[in-house]
Design a protein around this motif. Structure first.
Motif, PDB file in Angstrom:
ATOM      1  N   ASN A  70       0.857  -1.186   0.000  1.00 46.99           N
ATOM      2  CA  ASN A  70       0.000   0.000   0.000  1.00 46.99           C
ATOM      3  C   ASN A  70       0.898   1.243   0.000  1.00 46.99           C
ATOM      4  N   TRP A  71       1.327   1.662  -1.190  1.00 45.38           N
ATOM      5  CA  TRP A  71       2.262   2.794  -1.296  1.00 45.38           C
ATOM      6  C   TRP A  71       1.610   4.109  -0.880  1.00 45.38           C
ATOM      7  N   SER A  72       0.332   4.256  -1.101  1.00 42.19           N
ATOM      8  CA  SER A  72      -0.340   5.514  -0.736  1.00 42.19           C
ATOM      9  C   SER A  72      -0.292   5.722   0.780  1.00 42.19           C
ATOM     10  N   LEU A  73      -0.436   4.650   1.548  1.00 42.28           N
ATOM     11  CA  LEU A  73      -0.357   4.753   3.005  1.00 42.28           C
ATOM     12  C   LEU A  73       1.054   5.117   3.437  1.00 42.28           C
ATOM     13  N   ILE A  74       2.053   4.595   2.756  1.00 44.96           N
ATOM     14  CA  ILE A  74       3.447   4.930   3.062  1.00 44.96           C
ATOM     15  C   ILE A  74       3.718   6.396   2.755  1.00 44.96           C
ATOM     16  N   ARG A  75       3.265   6.871   1.582  1.00 47.40           N
ATOM     17  CA  ARG A  75       3.473   8.276   1.213  1.00 47.40           C
ATOM     18  C   ARG A  75       2.767   9.212   2.193  1.00 47.40           C
ATOM     19  N   GLU A  76       1.614   8.806   2.671  1.00 47.38           N
ATOM     20  CA  GLU A  76       0.851   9.626   3.613  1.00 47.38           C
ATOM     21  C   GLU A  76       1.642   9.890   4.899  1.00 47.38           C
ATOM     22  N   HIS A  77       2.489   8.951   5.298  1.00 48.47           N
ATOM     23  CA  HIS A  77       3.215   9.083   6.554  1.00 48.47           C
ATOM     24  C   HIS A  77       4.706   9.361   6.350  1.00 48.47           C
ATOM     25  N   TYR A  78       5.072   9.792   5.138  1.00 46.68           N
ATOM     26  CA  TYR A  78       6.487  10.034   4.834  1.00 46.68           C
ATOM     27  C   TYR A  78       7.119  11.030   5.810  1.00 46.68           C
ATOM     28  N   ALA A  79       6.427  12.147   6.054  1.00 47.60           N
ATOM     29  CA  ALA A  79       6.977  13.180   6.946  1.00 47.60           C
ATOM     30  C   ALA A  79       7.181  12.628   8.364  1.00 47.60           C
ATOM     31  N   LEU A  80       6.238  11.851   8.851  1.00 48.11           N
ATOM     32  CA  LEU A  80       6.366  11.257  10.186  1.00 48.11           C
ATOM     33  C   LEU A  80       7.513  10.244  10.228  1.00 48.11           C
ATOM     34  N   PHE A  81       7.711   9.517   9.136  1.00 48.83           N
ATOM     35  CA  PHE A  81       8.833   8.587   9.073  1.00 48.83           C
ATOM     36  C   PHE A  81      10.156   9.327   9.220  1.00 48.83           C
ATOM     37  N   MET A  82      10.281  10.449   8.523  1.00 45.30           N
ATOM     38  CA  MET A  82      11.515  11.230   8.588  1.00 45.30           C
ATOM     39  C   MET A  82      11.729  11.791   9.998  1.00 45.30           C
ATOM     40  N   GLN A  83      10.668  12.268  10.621  1.00 45.03           N
ATOM     41  CA  GLN A  83      10.768  12.783  11.989  1.00 45.03           C
ATOM     42  C   GLN A  83      11.189  11.684  12.956  1.00 45.03           C
ATOM     43  N   LEU A  84      10.627  10.498  12.768  1.00 43.53           N
ATOM     44  CA  LEU A  84      10.969   9.372  13.633  1.00 43.53           C
ATOM     45  C   LEU A  84      12.432   8.994  13.471  1.00 43.53           C
ATOM     46  N   SER A  85      12.903   8.937  12.245  1.00 37.85           N
ATOM     47  CA  SER A  85      14.299   8.585  11.984  1.00 37.85           C
ATOM     48  C   SER A  85      15.251   9.585  12.616  1.00 37.85           C
ATOM     49  N   ILE A  86      14.945  10.863  12.467  1.00 40.25           N
ATOM     50  CA  ILE A  86      15.802  11.917  13.044  1.00 40.25           C
ATOM     51  C   ILE A  86      15.798  11.839  14.567  1.00 40.25           C
ATOM     52  N   ALA A  87      14.626  11.585  15.155  1.00 36.20           N
ATOM     53  CA  ALA A  87      14.523  11.507  16.614  1.00 36.20           C
ATOM     54  C   ALA A  87      15.343  10.340  17.160  1.00 36.20           C
ATOM     55  N   ILE A  88      15.315   9.206  16.488  1.00 31.78           N
ATOM     56  CA  ILE A  88      16.071   8.040  16.951  1.00 31.78           C
ATOM     57  C   ILE A  88      17.565   8.270  16.782  1.00 31.78           C
ATOM     58  N   GLN A  89      17.974   8.759  15.627  1.00 31.37           N
ATOM     59  CA  GLN A  89      19.394   8.983  15.388  1.00 31.37           C
ATOM     60  C   GLN A  89      19.947  10.104  16.259  1.00 31.37           C
TER      61      GLN A  89
END
Length: 210
Positions: A70-89
């Motif tokens: 479901n690529w549309s669901l992934i694209r919908e949360h792209y910004a949150l994914f980036m925020q999560l990655s930055i927060a963990i790193q």
């Protein structure tokens, strides 16, 4: 994913795990962190392979695929994914805490579903490589059995309280695990030092006999 607490200058880009480390959410989170997850999967034949598009057809192997990402669901949360990655790193979040939260979400939580969808795509690629590459399977098996031997060694050293954790406090449990690993690594290091000194002594005797 406790390696993100590592304070050294060495940061792994490839991580090996056993079967429990192959969930879709783990694959998705590892991908966001730039980590190549290489788990040993005992029952990989039971896992679904996901095609990139519903209309996509793959010659010879199409029967292996039983789902669609479901690529549309992934694209919908792209910004949150980036925020999560930055927060963990950046150290603001621990990967283990994120996964625990994801696992506690209901099956209708869209962010959790989006992370799983990302993981399904990444895991499908891994499984295709796993099926086709015998050398990859051997390498993963070799690395995971090495980890298992280390865990058995560490467990042997954790003889206090018969190796049982007597506290329900997560901090106490983490300390017990970390301190056990510290002792195990110290014993390994001392063993290497002792063996090196013994080999050098034997070498000196051979090169300079009495």
């Amino acid at each position: 994913m406790h390696f993100y607490k590592n304070l050294s200058d060495l940061h792994p880009k490839r991580v090996h795990a056993d079967t429990h480390g192959q969930s879709a959410a783990v694959f998705g989170l590892a991908y966001l962190l730039g980590i190549e997850l290489m788990p040993r999967i005992r029952r990989w034949r039971t896992l679904k392979l996901y095609r990139s598009e519903r209309s996509q057809y793959y010659s010879h192997i199409d029967a292996l695929f039983s789902g669609t990402v479901n690529w549309s669901l992934i694209r919908e949360h792209y910004a949150l994914f980036m925020q999560l990655s930055i927060a963990i790193q950046g150290g603001a979040l621990a990967p283990s805490a994120v996964l625990a939260r994801i696992n506690s979400y209901s099956t209708r939580n869209r962010f959790a579903l989006a992370l799983q969808e990302l993981g399904k795509a990444v895991r499908t690629t891994f499984l295709l490589d796993w099926i086709m590459d015998d050398s990859m399977r051997r390498a993963v098996h070799k690395c995971t059995t090495k980890i298992e031997r280390h865990h058995r060694f560490a467990k042997h050293l954790a003889f206090g309280e018969h190796g049982l954790l007597r506290s329900n406090d997560p901090d106490d449990q983490e300390k017990a695990i970390v301190y056990n690993e510290l002792v195990a690594n110290a014993v390994v290091l001392q063993t290497v030092v002792d063996q090196t000194q013994a080999i050098h002594a034997l070498s000196a005797e051979v090169c300079d006999p009495p």
